[in-house]
Design a protein around this motif. Structure first.
Motif, PDB file in Angstrom:
ATOM      1  N   THR A 186      33.227  29.709  52.774  1.00 45.88           N
ATOM      2  CA  THR A 186      32.840  29.306  51.425  1.00 45.88           C
ATOM      3  C   THR A 186      31.755  30.212  50.883  1.00 45.88           C
ATOM      4  N   ALA A 187      30.795  30.577  51.747  1.00 46.28           N
ATOM      5  CA  ALA A 187      29.697  31.433  51.293  1.00 46.28           C
ATOM      6  C   ALA A 187      30.205  32.783  50.808  1.00 46.28           C
ATOM      7  N   LEU A 188      31.253  33.289  51.443  1.00 51.59           N
ATOM      8  CA  LEU A 188      31.743  34.619  51.095  1.00 51.59           C
ATOM      9  C   LEU A 188      32.755  34.588  49.959  1.00 51.59           C
ATOM     10  N   PHE A 189      33.628  33.540  49.942  1.00 53.49           N
ATOM     11  CA  PHE A 189      34.782  33.602  49.052  1.00 53.49           C
ATOM     12  C   PHE A 189      34.855  32.487  48.008  1.00 53.49           C
ATOM     13  N   ALA A 190      33.917  31.543  47.998  1.00 53.29           N
ATOM     14  CA  ALA A 190      34.032  30.435  47.054  1.00 53.29           C
ATOM     15  C   ALA A 190      34.050  30.928  45.615  1.00 53.29           C
ATOM     16  N   GLU A 191      33.169  31.817  45.272  1.00 57.11           N
ATOM     17  CA  GLU A 191      33.110  32.347  43.914  1.00 57.11           C
ATOM     18  C   GLU A 191      32.956  33.869  43.987  1.00 57.11           C
ATOM     19  N   PRO A 192      34.007  34.565  44.418  1.00 56.32           N
ATOM     20  CA  PRO A 192      33.893  36.021  44.523  1.00 56.32           C
ATOM     21  C   PRO A 192      33.689  36.650  43.162  1.00 56.32           C
ATOM     22  N   GLU A 197      31.929  47.317  59.777  1.00 52.62           N
ATOM     23  CA  GLU A 197      31.800  45.952  60.268  1.00 52.62           C
ATOM     24  C   GLU A 197      30.664  45.275  59.507  1.00 52.62           C
ATOM     25  N   PRO A 198      30.642  43.941  59.458  1.00 52.29           N
ATOM     26  CA  PRO A 198      29.573  43.256  58.737  1.00 52.29           C
ATOM     27  C   PRO A 198      28.189  43.742  59.172  1.00 52.29           C
ATOM     28  N   GLY A 199      27.370  44.070  58.186  1.00 53.72           N
ATOM     29  CA  GLY A 199      26.013  44.536  58.455  1.00 53.72           C
ATOM     30  C   GLY A 199      25.868  46.037  58.534  1.00 53.72           C
ATOM     31  N   ASP A 200      26.970  46.766  58.640  1.00 53.39           N
ATOM     32  CA  ASP A 200      26.886  48.225  58.697  1.00 53.39           C
ATOM     33  C   ASP A 200      26.344  48.784  57.379  1.00 53.39           C
ATOM     34  N   THR A 201      25.572  49.851  57.473  1.00 48.64           N
ATOM     35  CA  THR A 201      24.984  50.472  56.295  1.00 48.64           C
ATOM     36  C   THR A 201      25.959  51.458  55.665  1.00 48.64           C
ATOM     37  N   ALA A 252      34.572  46.236  47.105  1.00 50.89           N
ATOM     38  CA  ALA A 252      35.151  46.428  48.434  1.00 50.89           C
ATOM     39  C   ALA A 252      34.083  46.330  49.522  1.00 50.89           C
ATOM     40  N   LEU A 253      32.921  46.900  49.265  1.00 52.70           N
ATOM     41  CA  LEU A 253      31.850  46.893  50.265  1.00 52.70           C
ATOM     42  C   LEU A 253      31.239  45.502  50.412  1.00 52.70           C
ATOM     43  N   ARG A 254      31.140  44.766  49.326  1.00 52.03           N
ATOM     44  CA  ARG A 254      30.614  43.398  49.431  1.00 52.03           C
ATOM     45  C   ARG A 254      31.557  42.517  50.237  1.00 52.03           C
ATOM     46  N   LEU A 255      32.872  42.646  49.988  1.00 48.37           N
ATOM     47  CA  LEU A 255      33.831  41.852  50.750  1.00 48.37           C
ATOM     48  C   LEU A 255      33.816  42.220  52.228  1.00 48.37           C
ATOM     49  N   ALA A 256      33.470  43.462  52.538  1.00 50.00           N
ATOM     50  CA  ALA A 256      33.341  43.888  53.935  1.00 50.00           C
ATOM     51  C   ALA A 256      31.991  43.490  54.525  1.00 50.00           C
ATOM     52  N   GLN A 257      31.127  42.873  53.728  1.00 51.99           N
ATOM     53  CA  GLN A 257      29.785  42.433  54.132  1.00 51.99           C
ATOM     54  C   GLN A 257      28.940  43.611  54.622  1.00 51.99           C
ATOM     55  N   ALA A 258      29.117  44.750  53.954  1.00 56.01           N
ATOM     56  CA  ALA A 258      28.315  45.924  54.297  1.00 56.01           C
ATOM     57  C   ALA A 258      26.903  45.790  53.748  1.00 56.01           C
ATOM     58  N   ASN A 259      25.993  46.515  54.364  1.00 56.22           N
ATOM     59  CA  ASN A 259      24.636  46.656  53.849  1.00 56.22           C
ATOM     60  C   ASN A 259      24.645  47.855  52.905  1.00 56.22           C
ATOM     61  N   PRO A 301      24.458  47.803  42.715  1.00 57.86           N
ATOM     62  CA  PRO A 301      24.543  46.735  43.712  1.00 57.86           C
ATOM     63  C   PRO A 301      23.357  45.781  43.634  1.00 57.86           C
ATOM     64  N   SER A 302      22.233  46.260  43.125  1.00 58.98           N
ATOM     65  CA  SER A 302      21.029  45.445  42.965  1.00 58.98           C
ATOM     66  C   SER A 302      20.077  46.191  42.033  1.00 58.98           C
ATOM     67  N   GLN A 303      19.117  45.480  41.507  1.00 56.76           N
ATOM     68  CA  GLN A 303      18.080  46.052  40.649  1.00 56.76           C
ATOM     69  C   GLN A 303      18.663  46.982  39.578  1.00 56.76           C
ATOM     70  N   PRO A 304      19.532  46.449  38.737  1.00 53.10           N
ATOM     71  CA  PRO A 304      20.183  47.307  37.740  1.00 53.10           C
ATOM     72  C   PRO A 304      19.235  47.738  36.630  1.00 53.10           C
ATOM     73  N   ASP A 305      19.537  48.882  36.058  1.00 52.91           N
ATOM     74  CA  ASP A 305      18.889  49.299  34.820  1.00 52.91           C
ATOM     75  C   ASP A 305      19.711  48.675  33.696  1.00 52.91           C
ATOM     76  N   ILE A 306      19.223  47.579  33.151  1.00 53.41           N
ATOM     77  CA  ILE A 306      20.013  46.823  32.186  1.00 53.41           C
ATOM     78  C   ILE A 306      20.063  47.493  30.813  1.00 53.41           C
ATOM     79  N   HIS A 307      19.233  48.490  30.586  1.00 55.40           N
ATOM     80  CA  HIS A 307      19.241  49.182  29.305  1.00 55.40           C
ATOM     81  C   HIS A 307      20.149  50.419  29.373  1.00 55.40           C
ATOM     82  N   THR A 308      21.315  50.221  29.967  1.00 51.83           N
ATOM     83  CA  THR A 308      22.318  51.278  30.083  1.00 51.83           C
ATOM     84  C   THR A 308      23.673  50.679  29.758  1.00 51.83           C
ATOM     85  N   LEU A 309      24.627  51.544  29.475  1.00 47.66           N
ATOM     86  CA  LEU A 309      25.999  51.106  29.252  1.00 47.66           C
ATOM     87  C   LEU A 309      26.950  52.276  29.479  1.00 47.66           C
TER      88      LEU A 309
END
Length: 414
Positions: free
Chosen positions: A12-18, A118-122, A136-143, A378-386
Protein backbone atom coordinates in the motif's frame (compact mmCIF):
# COMPACT_ATOMS: atom_id res chain seq x y z
CA UNK A 1 -3.36 -17.71 11.84
CA UNK A 2 -1.07 -16.22 9.17
CA UNK A 3 -1.06 -12.46 9.00
CA UNK A 4 -0.54 -10.51 5.79
CA UNK A 5 -0.66 -7.06 7.38
CA UNK A 6 3.03 -6.27 6.95
CA UNK A 7 3.26 -7.22 3.25
CA UNK A 8 -0.01 -5.42 2.52
CA UNK A 9 1.22 -2.32 4.33
CA UNK A 10 4.41 -2.32 2.30
CA UNK A 11 2.44 -2.76 -0.93
CA UNK A 12 0.00 0.00 0.00
CA UNK A 13 2.82 2.39 0.85
CA UNK A 14 4.37 1.95 -2.58
CA UNK A 15 1.36 1.53 -4.87
CA UNK A 16 -1.78 2.91 -3.19
CA UNK A 17 -1.51 6.28 -4.90
CA UNK A 18 1.32 6.06 -7.44
CA UNK A 19 2.32 9.36 -8.98
CA UNK A 20 1.23 9.41 -12.61
CA UNK A 21 3.12 11.08 -15.41
CA UNK A 22 2.79 14.83 -14.77
CA UNK A 23 2.73 15.36 -18.53
CA UNK A 24 0.13 12.74 -19.40
CA UNK A 25 -2.07 13.95 -16.57
CA UNK A 26 -2.41 17.23 -18.46
CA UNK A 27 -4.45 15.38 -21.11
CA UNK A 28 -7.85 16.55 -19.78
CA UNK A 29 -6.85 20.12 -20.62
CA UNK A 30 -5.97 19.18 -24.20
CA UNK A 31 -9.53 18.16 -25.02
CA UNK A 32 -10.83 21.67 -24.37
CA UNK A 33 -11.90 23.48 -27.54
CA UNK A 34 -9.28 25.91 -28.83
CA UNK A 35 -6.53 24.79 -26.42
CA UNK A 36 -2.97 25.25 -27.72
CA UNK A 37 -0.60 22.73 -26.19
CA UNK A 38 3.05 23.49 -25.52
CA UNK A 39 3.06 20.59 -23.07
CA UNK A 40 3.72 17.12 -24.48
CA UNK A 41 6.92 16.47 -26.40
CA UNK A 42 5.08 15.12 -29.41
CA UNK A 43 6.58 15.27 -32.89
CA UNK A 44 4.59 17.19 -35.47
CA UNK A 45 2.03 15.09 -37.32
CA UNK A 46 2.57 17.29 -40.37
CA UNK A 47 6.14 15.98 -40.59
CA UNK A 48 5.31 12.27 -40.56
CA UNK A 49 6.24 10.62 -43.85
CA UNK A 50 2.85 8.96 -44.17
CA UNK A 51 3.44 7.92 -47.77
CA UNK A 52 6.78 6.32 -47.00
CA UNK A 53 5.40 4.54 -43.95
CA UNK A 54 2.42 3.27 -45.95
CA UNK A 55 4.81 1.81 -48.50
CA UNK A 56 6.86 0.26 -45.69
CA UNK A 57 3.71 -1.22 -44.14
CA UNK A 58 2.68 -2.71 -47.51
CA UNK A 59 6.13 -4.24 -47.86
CA UNK A 60 5.90 -5.64 -44.33
CA UNK A 61 2.51 -7.25 -44.91
CA UNK A 62 3.81 -8.76 -48.15
CA UNK A 63 6.10 -10.90 -46.00
CA UNK A 64 3.08 -13.04 -45.17
CA UNK A 65 2.21 -14.65 -41.86
CA UNK A 66 5.67 -13.98 -40.41
CA UNK A 67 4.64 -10.34 -39.95
CA UNK A 68 1.86 -11.51 -37.63
CA UNK A 69 3.83 -14.07 -35.60
CA UNK A 70 5.97 -13.78 -32.49
CA UNK A 71 9.59 -12.82 -33.07
CA UNK A 72 12.92 -13.11 -31.31
CA UNK A 73 13.15 -11.12 -28.08
CA UNK A 74 16.33 -9.38 -29.27
CA UNK A 75 14.54 -8.08 -32.38
CA UNK A 76 14.30 -8.93 -36.06
CA UNK A 77 17.69 -9.29 -37.80
CA UNK A 78 16.87 -6.75 -40.54
CA UNK A 79 15.93 -4.06 -38.04
CA UNK A 80 18.88 -4.81 -35.76
CA UNK A 81 21.21 -4.36 -38.73
CA UNK A 82 19.51 -1.10 -39.77
CA UNK A 83 19.81 0.25 -36.23
CA UNK A 84 23.43 -0.90 -35.99
CA UNK A 85 24.08 1.14 -39.13
CA UNK A 86 22.53 4.16 -37.40
CA UNK A 87 24.90 3.58 -34.50
CA UNK A 88 27.88 3.38 -36.84
CA UNK A 89 26.73 6.58 -38.56
CA UNK A 90 26.84 8.20 -35.11
CA UNK A 91 30.44 7.11 -34.59
CA UNK A 92 29.93 3.98 -32.51
CA UNK A 93 31.24 0.49 -33.07
CA UNK A 94 28.21 -1.72 -33.57
CA UNK A 95 27.02 -4.90 -35.24
CA UNK A 96 23.47 -6.22 -35.46
CA UNK A 97 24.21 -8.57 -32.57
CA UNK A 98 24.98 -5.62 -30.28
CA UNK A 99 21.47 -4.16 -30.67
CA UNK A 100 18.45 -5.01 -28.51
CA UNK A 101 15.16 -3.75 -29.98
CA UNK A 102 12.76 -2.44 -27.34
CA UNK A 103 9.19 -1.17 -27.20
CA UNK A 104 10.25 2.47 -27.13
CA UNK A 105 13.39 3.76 -25.45
CA UNK A 106 11.45 4.08 -22.19
CA UNK A 107 11.30 0.28 -22.05
CA UNK A 108 15.04 0.15 -22.65
CA UNK A 109 15.64 2.28 -19.56
CA UNK A 110 13.12 0.29 -17.54
CA UNK A 111 14.91 -2.96 -18.44
CA UNK A 112 18.22 -1.45 -17.37
CA UNK A 113 16.69 -0.46 -14.03
CA UNK A 114 15.21 -3.94 -13.58
CA UNK A 115 18.55 -5.72 -14.01
CA UNK A 116 20.74 -3.24 -12.11
CA UNK A 117 18.79 -1.58 -9.32
CA UNK A 118 17.65 -3.00 -6.00
CA UNK A 119 15.69 -1.01 -3.39
CA UNK A 120 17.95 1.58 -1.79
CA UNK A 121 20.57 1.59 -4.55
CA UNK A 122 21.86 5.04 -5.50
CA UNK A 123 21.09 6.34 -8.99
CA UNK A 124 22.42 9.68 -10.20
CA UNK A 125 20.12 11.80 -12.35
CA UNK A 126 20.80 15.13 -14.01
CA UNK A 127 18.19 17.68 -12.99
CA UNK A 128 15.89 18.89 -14.27
CA UNK A 129 15.15 15.38 -15.54
CA UNK A 130 12.68 13.58 -17.79
CA UNK A 131 9.71 12.70 -15.51
CA UNK A 132 9.27 9.13 -16.79
CA UNK A 133 12.84 8.42 -15.68
CA UNK A 134 11.98 9.58 -12.18
CA UNK A 135 8.82 7.44 -12.24
CA UNK A 136 10.78 4.30 -13.14
CA UNK A 137 13.37 4.94 -10.42
CA UNK A 138 10.75 5.64 -7.76
CA UNK A 139 8.94 2.39 -8.56
CA UNK A 140 12.29 0.60 -8.24
CA UNK A 141 12.68 2.28 -4.80
CA UNK A 142 16.03 3.72 -5.83
CA UNK A 143 17.84 6.40 -3.88
CA UNK A 144 17.71 9.23 -6.44
CA UNK A 145 20.55 11.74 -6.15
CA UNK A 146 20.38 14.93 -8.22
CA UNK A 147 23.28 16.27 -10.29
CA UNK A 148 22.85 19.93 -11.27
CA UNK A 149 22.88 21.17 -14.86
CA UNK A 150 23.73 24.51 -16.40
CA UNK A 151 23.42 25.86 -19.93
CA UNK A 152 26.10 23.37 -21.04
CA UNK A 153 24.47 20.29 -19.54
CA UNK A 154 25.40 18.07 -16.60
CA UNK A 155 28.00 19.72 -14.37
CA UNK A 156 30.80 17.18 -14.21
CA UNK A 157 32.75 19.22 -11.64
CA UNK A 158 29.79 18.99 -9.25
CA UNK A 159 29.50 15.28 -10.00
CA UNK A 160 33.19 14.70 -9.24
CA UNK A 161 32.84 16.44 -5.89
CA UNK A 162 29.71 14.50 -5.01
CA UNK A 163 31.36 11.18 -5.84
CA UNK A 164 34.42 12.06 -3.75
CA UNK A 165 32.18 12.89 -0.77
CA UNK A 166 29.84 9.89 -0.94
CA UNK A 167 30.58 7.06 1.49
CA UNK A 168 31.45 3.77 -0.20
CA UNK A 169 28.11 2.12 0.62
CA UNK A 170 26.25 4.92 -1.18
CA UNK A 171 28.29 4.79 -4.38
CA UNK A 172 26.01 4.85 -7.43
CA UNK A 173 25.24 1.92 -9.71
CA UNK A 174 23.84 4.05 -12.53
CA UNK A 175 23.76 7.59 -13.89
CA UNK A 176 21.07 8.79 -16.31
CA UNK A 177 21.71 11.59 -18.78
CA UNK A 178 20.39 13.03 -22.05
CA UNK A 179 23.55 14.67 -23.42
CA UNK A 180 22.06 15.79 -26.76
CA UNK A 181 19.39 18.52 -26.48
CA UNK A 182 18.20 17.31 -23.12
CA UNK A 183 14.61 16.98 -22.03
CA UNK A 184 13.66 19.42 -20.58
CA UNK A 185 16.52 21.94 -20.78
CA UNK A 186 17.55 21.46 -24.41
CA UNK A 187 21.26 21.57 -23.49
CA UNK A 188 24.14 20.02 -25.44
CA UNK A 189 26.87 18.44 -23.32
CA UNK A 190 30.35 19.55 -24.40
CA UNK A 191 33.01 17.10 -25.58
CA UNK A 192 35.18 17.98 -22.58
CA UNK A 193 32.40 17.13 -20.14
CA UNK A 194 31.64 13.91 -22.01
CA UNK A 195 35.20 12.76 -21.51
CA UNK A 196 35.12 13.78 -17.85
CA UNK A 197 31.84 11.91 -17.28
CA UNK A 198 33.12 8.68 -18.81
CA UNK A 199 36.35 8.93 -16.80
CA UNK A 200 34.33 9.29 -13.59
CA UNK A 201 32.24 6.24 -14.50
CA UNK A 202 35.39 4.21 -15.02
CA UNK A 203 36.96 5.52 -11.81
CA UNK A 204 33.95 4.89 -9.58
CA UNK A 205 32.50 1.86 -11.33
CA UNK A 206 29.00 2.97 -12.30
CA UNK A 207 27.00 2.52 -15.50
CA UNK A 208 25.84 5.44 -17.64
CA UNK A 209 22.45 5.34 -19.36
CA UNK A 210 22.91 7.62 -22.37
CA UNK A 211 19.42 8.45 -23.65
CA UNK A 212 19.58 9.94 -27.14
CA UNK A 213 16.15 10.38 -28.77
CA UNK A 214 16.87 13.93 -29.99
CA UNK A 215 20.49 13.83 -31.19
CA UNK A 216 19.60 14.00 -34.89
CA UNK A 217 17.34 17.02 -34.40
CA UNK A 218 20.18 19.55 -34.40
CA UNK A 219 19.63 23.05 -35.73
CA UNK A 220 21.70 25.31 -37.95
CA UNK A 221 23.99 27.88 -36.34
CA UNK A 222 24.03 31.53 -37.38
CA UNK A 223 26.48 30.73 -40.19
CA UNK A 224 24.02 28.27 -41.71
CA UNK A 225 26.08 25.22 -40.79
CA UNK A 226 24.53 22.46 -38.70
CA UNK A 227 25.41 22.53 -35.02
CA UNK A 228 28.25 20.09 -34.30
CA UNK A 229 27.21 17.32 -31.93
CA UNK A 230 30.17 15.77 -30.06
CA UNK A 231 30.79 12.05 -30.04
CA UNK A 232 28.28 10.02 -28.07
CA UNK A 233 29.30 9.00 -24.57
CA UNK A 234 29.48 5.40 -25.75
CA UNK A 235 31.84 6.35 -28.60
CA UNK A 236 33.88 8.41 -26.16
CA UNK A 237 34.16 5.41 -23.84
CA UNK A 238 35.37 3.21 -26.72
CA UNK A 239 38.66 5.13 -26.61
CA UNK A 240 38.93 5.17 -22.81
CA UNK A 241 37.71 1.77 -21.59
CA UNK A 242 39.24 -1.64 -22.00
CA UNK A 243 37.61 -3.80 -24.70
CA UNK A 244 34.41 -5.36 -23.42
CA UNK A 245 34.18 -2.94 -20.48
CA UNK A 246 32.32 0.02 -21.94
CA UNK A 247 30.29 1.53 -19.06
CA UNK A 248 27.86 3.36 -21.36
CA UNK A 249 24.52 1.84 -22.36
CA UNK A 250 23.24 3.77 -25.37
CA UNK A 251 19.45 4.19 -25.74
CA UNK A 252 17.64 5.66 -28.70
CA UNK A 253 14.29 5.67 -30.47
CA UNK A 254 12.49 6.20 -33.78
CA UNK A 255 9.62 7.96 -32.02
CA UNK A 256 10.89 11.51 -32.53
CA UNK A 257 12.19 11.08 -36.08
CA UNK A 258 9.86 8.53 -37.74
CA UNK A 259 6.63 7.94 -35.77
CA UNK A 260 5.81 7.33 -32.09
CA UNK A 261 3.12 4.77 -32.97
CA UNK A 262 5.76 2.28 -34.13
CA UNK A 263 7.00 2.10 -30.50
CA UNK A 264 10.46 1.12 -31.71
CA UNK A 265 13.38 1.91 -29.45
CA UNK A 266 16.75 0.26 -29.06
CA UNK A 267 19.63 -0.39 -26.73
CA UNK A 268 23.30 -0.69 -27.64
CA UNK A 269 25.45 -2.32 -24.99
CA UNK A 270 27.99 -5.05 -24.41
CA UNK A 271 27.09 -8.74 -24.55
CA UNK A 272 26.67 -9.46 -20.83
CA UNK A 273 24.38 -6.49 -20.19
CA UNK A 274 22.38 -7.17 -23.34
CA UNK A 275 21.79 -10.75 -22.23
CA UNK A 276 20.51 -9.64 -18.84
CA UNK A 277 18.18 -7.08 -20.42
CA UNK A 278 16.97 -9.64 -22.97
CA UNK A 279 15.95 -12.02 -20.19
CA UNK A 280 14.18 -9.16 -18.42
CA UNK A 281 12.36 -8.27 -21.65
CA UNK A 282 11.20 -11.88 -22.01
CA UNK A 283 9.24 -11.42 -18.78
CA UNK A 284 7.76 -8.09 -19.88
CA UNK A 285 6.47 -8.45 -23.45
CA UNK A 286 8.31 -11.44 -25.00
CA UNK A 287 9.15 -9.30 -28.03
CA UNK A 288 8.46 -5.92 -29.59
CA UNK A 289 5.75 -6.14 -32.27
CA UNK A 290 7.31 -7.92 -35.28
CA UNK A 291 4.91 -6.08 -37.60
CA UNK A 292 6.08 -2.70 -36.28
CA UNK A 293 9.69 -3.86 -36.56
CA UNK A 294 9.18 -4.91 -40.19
CA UNK A 295 7.65 -1.53 -41.01
CA UNK A 296 10.55 0.26 -39.29
CA UNK A 297 13.19 -1.88 -41.03
CA UNK A 298 11.59 -1.38 -44.43
CA UNK A 299 11.38 2.37 -43.86
CA UNK A 300 15.02 2.66 -42.78
CA UNK A 301 16.09 0.63 -45.82
CA UNK A 302 14.02 2.77 -48.21
CA UNK A 303 16.40 5.74 -48.22
CA UNK A 304 13.69 8.16 -47.07
CA UNK A 305 14.88 8.53 -43.47
CA UNK A 306 17.56 11.19 -44.04
CA UNK A 307 15.17 13.48 -45.90
CA UNK A 308 12.52 13.11 -43.20
CA UNK A 309 15.01 14.07 -40.49
CA UNK A 310 16.27 17.06 -42.47
CA UNK A 311 12.74 18.40 -42.93
CA UNK A 312 12.12 17.99 -39.22
CA UNK A 313 15.29 19.90 -38.34
CA UNK A 314 14.35 22.83 -40.53
CA UNK A 315 10.74 23.04 -39.39
CA UNK A 316 11.50 22.58 -35.70
CA UNK A 317 14.08 25.35 -35.90
CA UNK A 318 11.43 27.70 -37.36
CA UNK A 319 9.01 26.81 -34.58
CA UNK A 320 11.68 27.10 -31.89
CA UNK A 321 12.64 30.57 -33.12
CA UNK A 322 9.01 31.69 -33.10
CA UNK A 323 8.64 30.59 -29.47
CA UNK A 324 11.97 31.90 -28.16
CA UNK A 325 11.77 35.24 -29.95
CA UNK A 326 8.15 35.69 -28.91
CA UNK A 327 8.81 35.00 -25.22
CA UNK A 328 11.92 37.16 -25.03
CA UNK A 329 10.07 40.03 -26.75
CA UNK A 330 7.38 40.21 -24.05
CA UNK A 331 7.54 43.52 -22.13
CA UNK A 332 9.68 43.08 -19.03
CA UNK A 333 10.50 39.49 -20.05
CA UNK A 334 8.34 37.81 -17.38
CA UNK A 335 9.12 34.44 -19.02
CA UNK A 336 12.78 34.14 -20.08
CA UNK A 337 14.47 31.38 -22.03
CA UNK A 338 17.66 30.63 -23.93
CA UNK A 339 17.88 29.31 -27.48
CA UNK A 340 18.39 25.53 -27.70
CA UNK A 341 20.71 24.17 -30.39
CA UNK A 342 18.36 21.31 -31.21
CA UNK A 343 15.67 19.01 -29.89
CA UNK A 344 12.06 19.79 -29.09
CA UNK A 345 12.04 21.84 -25.87
CA UNK A 346 12.50 25.27 -24.35
CA UNK A 347 13.20 25.61 -20.61
CA UNK A 348 12.08 28.90 -19.15
CA UNK A 349 12.40 30.90 -15.95
CA UNK A 350 9.48 32.99 -14.71
CA UNK A 351 9.61 36.11 -12.57
CA UNK A 352 9.67 35.47 -8.83
CA UNK A 353 6.65 37.73 -8.35
CA UNK A 354 4.56 35.38 -10.53
CA UNK A 355 3.05 32.67 -8.34
CA UNK A 356 3.56 29.46 -10.40
CA UNK A 357 0.21 27.78 -9.78
CA UNK A 358 -1.71 30.99 -10.44
CA UNK A 359 0.19 31.48 -13.69
CA UNK A 360 -0.58 27.93 -14.81
CA UNK A 361 -4.27 28.32 -13.98
CA UNK A 362 -4.37 31.65 -15.80
CA UNK A 363 -2.68 30.13 -18.84
CA UNK A 364 -5.25 27.34 -18.96
CA UNK A 365 -8.02 29.93 -18.73
CA UNK A 366 -6.41 31.63 -21.75
CA UNK A 367 -6.39 28.27 -23.60
CA UNK A 368 -2.67 27.53 -23.56
CA UNK A 369 -0.97 24.80 -21.54
CA UNK A 370 2.65 23.96 -20.66
CA UNK A 371 4.37 21.72 -18.10
CA UNK A 372 5.24 23.36 -14.75
CA UNK A 373 8.90 22.91 -13.87
CA UNK A 374 8.29 21.10 -10.58
CA UNK A 375 7.50 17.94 -12.60
CA UNK A 376 11.17 17.58 -13.56
CA UNK A 377 12.74 17.35 -10.09
CA UNK A 378 12.88 14.37 -7.73
CA UNK A 379 12.91 16.79 -4.78
CA UNK A 380 13.40 20.47 -3.98
CA UNK A 381 12.08 21.73 -7.32
CA UNK A 382 12.68 25.16 -8.74
CA UNK A 383 9.01 26.06 -9.02
CA UNK A 384 9.70 29.22 -11.01
CA UNK A 385 10.48 27.19 -14.13
CA UNK A 386 8.47 25.61 -16.91
CA UNK A 387 8.95 23.48 -20.02
CA UNK A 388 7.42 24.21 -23.40
CA UNK A 389 7.60 22.06 -26.52
CA UNK A 390 7.57 23.82 -29.88
CA UNK A 391 7.42 20.60 -31.93
CA UNK A 392 3.69 19.93 -32.37
CA UNK A 393 2.06 23.37 -32.94
CA UNK A 394 2.52 25.28 -36.18
CA UNK A 395 4.21 28.71 -36.15
CA UNK A 396 0.91 30.69 -36.15
CA UNK A 397 -0.29 28.64 -33.16
CA UNK A 398 2.98 29.29 -31.35
CA UNK A 399 2.66 33.04 -31.94
CA UNK A 400 -0.92 32.89 -30.61
CA UNK A 401 0.24 30.85 -27.61
CA UNK A 402 2.81 33.51 -26.71
CA UNK A 403 0.12 36.20 -26.78
CA UNK A 404 -2.08 34.06 -24.55
CA UNK A 405 0.80 33.61 -22.12
CA UNK A 406 1.24 37.39 -22.05
CA UNK A 407 -2.45 37.74 -21.19
CA UNK A 408 -2.06 35.11 -18.46
CA UNK A 409 0.82 37.07 -16.95
CA UNK A 410 -1.28 40.24 -16.90
CA UNK A 411 -4.15 38.29 -15.34
CA UNK A 412 -1.90 37.14 -12.47
CA UNK A 413 -0.38 40.57 -11.89
CA UNK A 414 -3.64 42.53 -12.03
Amino acid sequence: MTTTAAPLAAFTALFAEPAGSPIRELFPYLSRPGMISLAGGYPSTSLFDAQGLAQAATHAMAQGASALQYGATEGLPALREALAQQARDRGMQASAGDVLVTTGSQQAFDLLVRVLIEPGDTVLVEVPAYPATLQALRLAQANIVSIPMDEHGLQTDALAQLLADLPAHQRPKLLYTVPNFSNPRGTLLSAQRRTALVELALQYGFWIAEDDPYGELRFDAANGQAVTVPDTLRATAQTLAAPGHNPVVYLSSLSKTVAPALRVGWMLTDAAMQRRCTVAKQTVDLCTSPLAQMVAASYLQSGRYAGTVQRARQEYQRRMQALVHGLNALPGQPIRCSTPAGGMFVWAQIDRDLEPQRLFDAAVSQSVVYVPGKAFYPSQPDIHTLRMSFAAPEVPQIEQAVQRLAQAVQQVLS
